[in-house]
Design an enzyme around this catalytic site. Structure first.
Site, PDB file in Angstrom:
ATOM      1  N   ASP A 152      11.716 -36.191  23.195  1.00  0.00           N
ATOM      2  CA  ASP A 152      10.584 -37.065  23.518  1.00  0.00           C
ATOM      3  C   ASP A 152       9.382 -36.755  22.625  1.00  0.00           C
ATOM      4  OD1 ASP A 152       8.876 -38.741  24.847  1.00  0.00           O
ATOM      5  OD2 ASP A 152       9.251 -37.903  26.837  1.00  0.00           O
ATOM      6  N   GLY A 202      10.087 -46.783  21.047  1.00  0.00           N
ATOM      7  CA  GLY A 202      10.349 -47.927  20.173  1.00  0.00           C
ATOM      8  C   GLY A 202       9.437 -48.015  18.961  1.00  0.00           C
ATOM      9  N   ASP A 223       7.599 -46.512  29.136  1.00  0.00           N
ATOM     10  CA  ASP A 223       8.329 -46.115  30.355  1.00  0.00           C
ATOM     11  C   ASP A 223       8.521 -47.269  31.338  1.00  0.00           C
ATOM     12  OD1 ASP A 223       8.019 -43.710  29.126  1.00  0.00           O
ATOM     13  OD2 ASP A 223       7.157 -42.687  30.857  1.00  0.00           O
TER      14      ASP A 223
HETATM   15  C1  GLA Z   1       7.754 -39.647  28.766  1.00  0.00           C
HETATM   16  C2  GLA Z   1       9.134 -40.295  28.796  1.00  0.00           C
HETATM   17  C3  GLA Z   1       9.643 -40.327  30.230  1.00  0.00           C
HETATM   18  C4  GLA Z   1       9.705 -38.910  30.781  1.00  0.00           C
HETATM   19  C5  GLA Z   1       8.340 -38.254  30.667  1.00  0.00           C
HETATM   20  C6  GLA Z   1       8.402 -36.775  31.015  1.00  0.00           C
HETATM   21  O1  GLA Z   1       6.817 -40.424  29.428  1.00  0.00           O
HETATM   22  O2  GLA Z   1       9.088 -41.581  28.249  1.00  0.00           O
HETATM   23  O3  GLA Z   1      10.916 -40.925  30.277  1.00  0.00           O
HETATM   24  O4  GLA Z   1      10.671 -38.190  30.058  1.00  0.00           O
HETATM   25  O5  GLA Z   1       7.807 -38.347  29.350  1.00  0.00           O
HETATM   26  O6  GLA Z   1       7.193 -36.115  30.841  1.00  0.00           O
END
Ligand code: GLA
Length: 400
Positions: A152, A202, A223
């Protein structure tokens, strides 16, 4: 004499061919040949997740029949991380006292374990991430027996992209792609078939380069949330991305919210249907120990799962829009076609009324299977269809 030497020579040749065929290395099975299926801790537990929650999820995957329906990954999201020691080894925090033991626990149930990190110094929840320790972390995951990594972006922007290239967008993109490639290579170097999930919302058309850095799936948006506007917005963003998805490398419209928040039953069904149409990774994110039977029925619908997992791996295209109604189609490996008729609107679509165009979309009239009721229905050109608000008609049309 000549004849027998000929036979000997032919025998040697055959033998040589057989030997070389035997010794030729078998191609490694494709990682994520179909979209990964499993469960992830974030959508329900977020930062509160503990080792016990993961064990419960693993037990429930088996007890509910979800494992046997195809859900195999149990993915720990953010907040398992502790601090690095003097050797740079990252330790777990007190919520996850024994990661190797947890991997063994999950594996003993015929499931696989996923973990989470990122290319920055910190994860999105502010825990320790992998910047500068990519190989070391990848090796540790492999030693633990981890089968899946979600990576991430989070603080990589502040830690690397902005300090090095604040006003240079192309350079920022280059740095980000290099960071994802670095971890992709580190994972591959472990020799383990670890699924690599890119999570950077994305940015910079990840679908164009995600596979080249070893990504097996990549998030295409921000998200997801457990409400219809979020699901509808994410679905809308998938139109036009079909060509980038396929066996081993999937567009990821984010995890499932089926069973979470205030989604109605119709909305849960429509959400699951459309993710299956998109050949999306199916990562449930609900409270498995308290899953209601109607939610389990959605998540374990065999024919909808088969649609998602179709080996041809072709993501659906949006082929028709008429006000609140959208039609998406996808071709399937056996020549069948899947058709989803989705009602985005706030009302039942009889008021519209909506007439199903078939011929103009290359679809044929005749029997088709409704994948939610299991009934065969007769599709006819311009037939009126009535669909509840935020619901879907999902059918499989046999090849002609
Ligand atoms: C981001 C990701 C989520 C999750 C959070 C965790 O927002 O997009 O899917 O993994 O971090 O902190």
């Amino acid at each position: 004499m000549r004849c027998s030497s000929c036979l000997v020579a032919a025998g040697l040749l055959l033998c040589a061919l057989a030997t070389s065929a035997q010794s030729a290395p078998k191609p490694a099975p494709l990682v994520a040949a179909t979209p990964p299926m499993g469960w992830n801790s974030w959508n329900f537990f977020a930062e509160k997740v503990t080792e016990q929650d993961i064990k419960n999820a693993a037990d429930q995957m088996v007890a509910t029949g979800m494992r046997d329906a195809g859900y195999v990954y149990i993915n720990i999201d953010d907040t398992w991380e502790g601090e690095r020691d003097a050797q740079g080894i990252l330790h777990t925090n007190s919520k996850f006292p024994d990661m190797k033991g947890l991997a063994d626990y999950v594996h003993a149930r015929g499931l696989k374990l996923g973990i989470y990190s990122g290319p920055g110094a910190k994860t999105c929840a502010g825990y320790t991430a992998s910047l500068g320790h990519e190989e070391q972390d990848a090796k540790m995951y492999a030693d633990w027996g981890v089968d899946y990594l979600k990576y991430d972006l989070c603080s990589f922007r502040e830690d690397v992209m902005y300090p090095k290239a604040l006003h240079d967008r192309p350079e920022q993109a280059r740095l980000m792609i290099a960071a994802y490639a670095k971890m992709g290579k580190a994972i591959q170097s472990t020799g383990k078939p670890i699924v690599y999930s890119l999570c950077q919302y994305g940015w910079d058309s990840v679908w164009e380069w995600g596979a080249s850095v070893g990504g097996n799936l990549w998030r295409t948006t921000g998200d997801v949330e457990a409400n219809w506007p979020s699901i509808a917005m994410i679905l809308n963003a998938q139109a036009g991305l079909a060509d980038y998805s396929g066996p081993g490398h999937w567009n990821d419209p984010d995890m499932l919210e089926v069973g979470n928040g205030d989604l109605s039953l119709d909305e849960n069904r429509a959400h699951f249907s459309m993710w299956a149409m998109l050949a999306a990774p199916l990562l449930a994110g609900n409270d498995l120990p308290h899953m209601k039977p109607e939610i389990k029925a959605i998540l374990t619908n065999k024919e909808v799962i088969a649609l998602d997992q179709d080996p041809l791996g072709k993501q659906a295209r949006r082929v028709y829009v008429d006000g609140e109604v959208e039609l998406w189609t996808r071709p399937l490996a056996n020549g069948d076609t899947a058709l989803a008729v989705l009602n985005h609107g706030p009302e039942r679509v009889a008021t519209h009324p909506f007439h199903l165009p078939l011929a103009s979309l290359g679809l044929h009239a005749g029997p088709a299977k409704n994948l939610w009721t299991g009934a065969m229905i007769a599709l006819a050109e311009n037939m009126p269809v009535e669909i509840a608000r935020h619901d879907v008609l999902l059918v499989r049309i046999p090849a002609k």
